[in-house]
Enzyme design. Structure first.
Site, short mmCIF file in Angstrom:
data_model
loop_
_atom_site.label_atom_id
_atom_site.label_comp_id
_atom_site.label_asym_id
_atom_site.label_seq_id
_atom_site.Cartn_x
_atom_site.Cartn_y
_atom_site.Cartn_z
CG HIS A 174 -1.29 3.80 5.31
ND1 HIS A 174 -1.94 3.51 6.44
CD2 HIS A 174 -0.54 2.59 4.68
CE1 HIS A 174 -1.91 2.12 6.74
NE2 HIS A 174 -1.40 1.58 5.71
CB CYS A 195 -0.88 0.11 1.08
SG CYS A 195 -0.41 -0.26 2.75
#
Length: 338
Positions: free
Chosen positions: A240, A128
């Site tokens: 994130h 990711c």
């Protein structure tokens, strides 16, 4: 078009269901697979009730065109041949095959044509944090070749799955009630804390998560650029963030980099610090794109630029990227055009 989701009950599996519906991915039949524990669970997709089947070594993937797999690395390795035996394209969300030379590692904004060369029938979805970073790096690479990358990631609980998100919420309640915090998914209590470790440490002092960013960036971008990462778990729930420093061969202006990002694919410029406008995870959960702000010159390097980015780890960092790979294949791979 027959599509399968392996690991349908997990956080990414559930995101697959949402993304496929949102983007109206062309599906004639959807088949859901899971562990013995989740087998029998029912989910609704496009008005139809679908029962999760137990993943087994059998012929259940016969006739499946595309299989989105997010059941962990061990399951991916064990069932890869079963999934691809009859010609299904396996788009795998685990780290099991990412660095295998005969498995393409694909971010559609960066290297979509790599997906056509898949001798094992497997396409790997990158980590990711790597996905979110390289879509921005691609914009800058068009201006001047990137030589070095330094990145510090600030990764939400979502990166460790649905159970980790639930644990963070539980920890906050427990701490506020004066109770000991439950710690199962992380090395330490995450609520009111940051943990400078994601995944296990390797012999060179970097974690596996940090080494993924080093290795995967090279493979995706076909570059000699080196990436030094520090990956940190922070007590936010979803999305994130990353602080990134890049060194390019030629010096770049802030305006040129901002324009490149503004016109880039899969990225949004959110950069007006005078008015306190910059990306934050609290406000960007559920968004498709990677958001970029705080673009400025690196004061320690005349050829350096630095910026801040935020992206939804479960969406672009996982499910959406995999679905975008499949969408590209449907348009460009004759073997999947019906």
């Amino acid at each position: 078009m027959r599509v399968a989701i392996v690991g349908a009950s997990g956080a990414v599996g559930q995101e697959f269901l949402r993304v496929l519906a949102e983007r109206q991915f062309p599906i004639d039949e959807l088949v859901l697979f899971g562990s013995s524990r989740s087998a029998g669970t029912t989910y609704t997709f496009q008005g139809k009730e679908i029962v999760v089947k137990e993943l087994k070594h059998n012929d259940d993937f016969k006739g499946i065109d595309i299989a989105f797999v997010s059941a962990g690395g061990s399951a991916s390795k064990e069932y890869a041949e079963t999934i691809t035996k009859y010609g299904a394209v396996m788009i795998d969300n685990s780290s099991a095959f990412r660095m295998d030379s005969d498995v393409p590692l694909v971010v559609p904004e960066c290297n979509p044509t790599d997906a056509l060369d898949r001798p094992r029938g497997i396409i790997a979805n990158p980590n990711c944090t790597t996905i979110m970073m390289v879509v921005v790096l691609k914009c800058i690479e068009k201006l001047s070749h990137i030589k070095r990358i330094h990145v510090a990631s600030y990764q939400a609980a979502s990166g460790a799955g649905a159970a980790a998100m639930a644990e963070l919420e539980q920890q906050y309640r427990e701490v506020l009630d004066g109770k000991p915090a439950t710690v199962n998914k992380f090395a330490y209590q995450l609520a009111y804390n940051v943990i400078p470790q994601i995944d296990v440490f390797t012999d060179n002092g970097y974690t596996k998560e940090e080494m993924k960013m080093f290795n995967e960036t090279k493979k995706i971008m076909h570059t000699d650029a080196t990436c030094s990462a520090m990956c940190v778990r922070v007590p936010s729930l979803r999305s994130h963030s990353e602080a990134v420093w890049v060194e390019t061969e030629s010096p770049l202006t802030v305006e040129a980099v901002q324009d490149a990002i503004r016109n880039g694919e899969g990225v949004q410029l959110m950069d007006d610090p005078a008015n306190k406008v910059y990306p934050m995870p609290l406000f960007l959960a559920g968004k498709d794109d990677v958001y970029v702000g705080r673009v400025r010159k690196d004061l320690a390097n005349e050829n350096g630029m630095t910026f801040w980015l935020v992206g939804d780890q479960i969406k672009k960092g996982a499910a959406l990227n995999a679905v975008q790979i499949a969408e590209w294949l449907l348009k460009n791979d004759k073997s999947l055009q019906k």
